[in-house]
Design a protein around this motif. Structure first.
Motif, PDB file in Angstrom:
ATOM      1  N   PRO A  52       0.812  -1.228   0.000  1.00  0.00           N
ATOM      2  CA  PRO A  52       0.000   0.000   0.000  1.00  0.00           C
ATOM      3  C   PRO A  52       0.841   1.272   0.000  1.00  0.00           C
ATOM      4  O   PRO A  52       0.364   2.334  -0.376  1.00  0.00           O
TER       5      PRO A  52
ATOM      6  N   VAL B  55      -3.964   5.564   1.119  1.00  0.00           N
ATOM      7  CA  VAL B  55      -4.662   4.301   0.803  1.00  0.00           C
ATOM      8  C   VAL B  55      -6.175   4.528   0.758  1.00  0.00           C
ATOM      9  O   VAL B  55      -6.849   4.159  -0.208  1.00  0.00           O
ATOM     10  N   MET B  59      -8.844   4.695  -2.692  1.00  0.00           N
ATOM     11  CA  MET B  59      -9.977   3.776  -2.834  1.00  0.00           C
ATOM     12  C   MET B  59     -11.292   4.526  -2.896  1.00  0.00           C
ATOM     13  O   MET B  59     -12.148   4.223  -3.713  1.00  0.00           O
ATOM     14  N   ARG B 100      -6.968  -0.441   4.511  1.00  0.00           N
ATOM     15  CA  ARG B 100      -7.355  -0.909   3.178  1.00  0.00           C
ATOM     16  C   ARG B 100      -8.627  -1.749   3.260  1.00  0.00           C
ATOM     17  O   ARG B 100      -9.555  -1.591   2.458  1.00  0.00           O
TER      18      ARG B 100
END
Ligand SMILES: [Zn+2]
Lengths: 245, 212
Positions: A52, B55, B59, B100
């Protein structure tokens, strides 16, 4: 019945979370009974742990880190959540009024206001989502709690859509010195410690809780009085309420 | 479609050299959390927030919502630090994973992909939402060296594999959604992802240290 080869083949996909929802569910169920796959998944998670960080960091807005710390510590930030929709509606109305006024002024100002309006509309959508946990709760459960002369209770709104609960604990006196009011999830693998609930005998405590990580099946909740600082995996104190979904 | 570009923001040659956050230091941060030491939480929030925001924002394509997800991650880290298994992992990857997963759960729960795609288009492409400007002293940004190494591993992938990793790993799309988005067969998506992840696992296996 899915052949074991399928699970072996899709381990990386499970870690990357690219499986379709029903496949992901099957995989999660399979992991419960397959030590090989559990070990392989743990290994893959470690190998891809830093992935990530391929994204460039996003600097936090001013004040965000302080507010994140306060939020994690459970300190109240800003106005009560139920006030937010009213405040947003008011500011949206003001913004719309200003928007009409801006039509007569410069185009740049008009654009700026339109952007502001867009931001507020998004915020409103988000607030609606939060309220959605209450409005669209698939399950609502209540337990009464008596403590001396005080009559209170615990109310749970379970939203299966977002896997979150809004929990209201009301009417309970402030905890005695050295004690805390502790929320627990009841899962098929035992009790899982939730959050401490701050009670003051006056205003209700409202908590928005994600389901505990690693708990596969949350079946209910309990509220207990625990010694302050206790970190045990199971309740040791007096049970105030016990609710099964 | 490209991996968020940071090549133009590599550390200056005269920037201070990186210091490793040793295992001991990270362990002491974890121990601080376990001991309910609020200073440990403050340090963790300061160091980790920019990476977790990246992150969540990549998204969700929504800054406010991304901040909510990051809040959830820190709340879990503080209140459920007992779930952190020091023997099998590091604090930062644990936080990245929570963030995440929470972001993906939200994405899937809300079925908001259509809106998101629209917003992404409005933002002018994939990188725009996730690669916000970084302060000029990147070399001093904790974790910057890790970012460079991961970025290099991603950049080394063939473009078609990098594209599916971008959609899968950084945007939370499933196999079938990627196939639809790129108009390629499902089997091709799976193959490309498998090849890409095999390479990435090899490329990232040497990354052990969280660098400040
Ligand atoms: Zn298996």
């Amino acid at each position: 019945m899915i052949a074991h080869d399928w699970f072996v083949e899709h381990r990386t996909d499970f870690v990357a979370r690219t499986l379709e929802p029903d496949e992901e569910r099957s995989f999660t169920e399979h992991l419960g009974g397959c030590a090989d796959c559990r070990a392989a998944i743990a290994r893959l998670e470690q190998e891809l742990a830093w992935l990530p960080m391929g994204l460039a960091p996003v600097p936090p807005r001013p004040g965000l880190t302080r507010s994140l710390v306060a939020g994690a510590l459970g300190e109240r930030r800003g106005p009560p959540r139920w006030l937010v929709p009213f405040a947003l509606a008011a500011s949206l109305a003001l913004s719309l009024g200003a928007w009409f006024w801006a039509l007569g002024t410069t185009r740049a100002f008009e654009r700026q206001l339109a952007q502001e309006r867009g931001r507020l509309v998004e915020e409103l959508a988000m607030t609606r989502d939060t309220l959605g946990i209450i409005r669209e709760a698939g399950m609502v459960r209540h337990a009464s709690i008596s403590m001396g002369k005080k009559q209170g209770g615990m109310l749970i709104f379970a939203d299966e859509r977002t896997h979150r609960w809004n929990v209201v604990v009301y009417g309970l006196p402030a905890s005695e010195p050295g004690e805390v009011c502790q929320f627990w999830f009841i899962t098929d693998s035992g009790m899982v410690r939730g959050v401490e609930v701050k009670t003051d005998g006056r205003s209700p405590a409202l908590l928005t809780l994600p389901m505990p990580p690693n708990a596969r099946n949350v079946m209910g909740a309990a509220l207990t009085i625990e010694p302050m600082g206790a970190t045990g995996a199971a309740p040791a104190g007096v049970e105030l309420a016990h609710l099964m979904l | 479609m490209a991996v968020p570009d940071s090549q133009h923001r590599l550390p200056r040659p005269d920037a201070p050299g990186p210091r490793l956050l040793s295992d001991a230091r990270e362990a002491s941060l974890a121990a601080g959390l376990i001991a309910r030491d609020e200073r440990a939480l403050v340090q963790l929030v300061e160091v980790a927030t920019p990476w977790l925001l990246a992150v969540a924002q990549a998204m969700l394509a929504d800054r406010d919502e991304a901040e909510e997800v990051v809040q959830e991650a820190f709340t879990i880290a503080w209140r459920r630090v007992d779930l952190f298994d020091q023997s099998s992992g590091r604090l930062m990857p644990w936080l990245l994973r929570i963030t995440r997963n929470r972001a993906i759960d939200r994405l899937r729960g809300r079925r908001r992909r259509v809106d998101k795609a629209r917003r992404l288009l409005a933002l002018g492409g994939l990188g725009a939402g996730s690669a916000a400007p970084v302060e000029p002293d990147e070399a001093g940004t904790p974790g910057w060296q890790v970012h460079r190494a991961v970025h290099a591993a991603l950049a080394a992938l063939p473009p078609d594999q990098r594209d599916v990793v971008q959609l899968a790993y950084f945007e939370g799309l499933t196999h079938s959604e990627i196939a639809g988005r790129l108009a390629i067969p499902l089997g091709t998506v799976k193959t490309r992802l498998r090849l890409a992840f095999d390479k990435l696992r090899g490329g990232l296996s040497s990354l052990k240290d969280w660098v400040v």
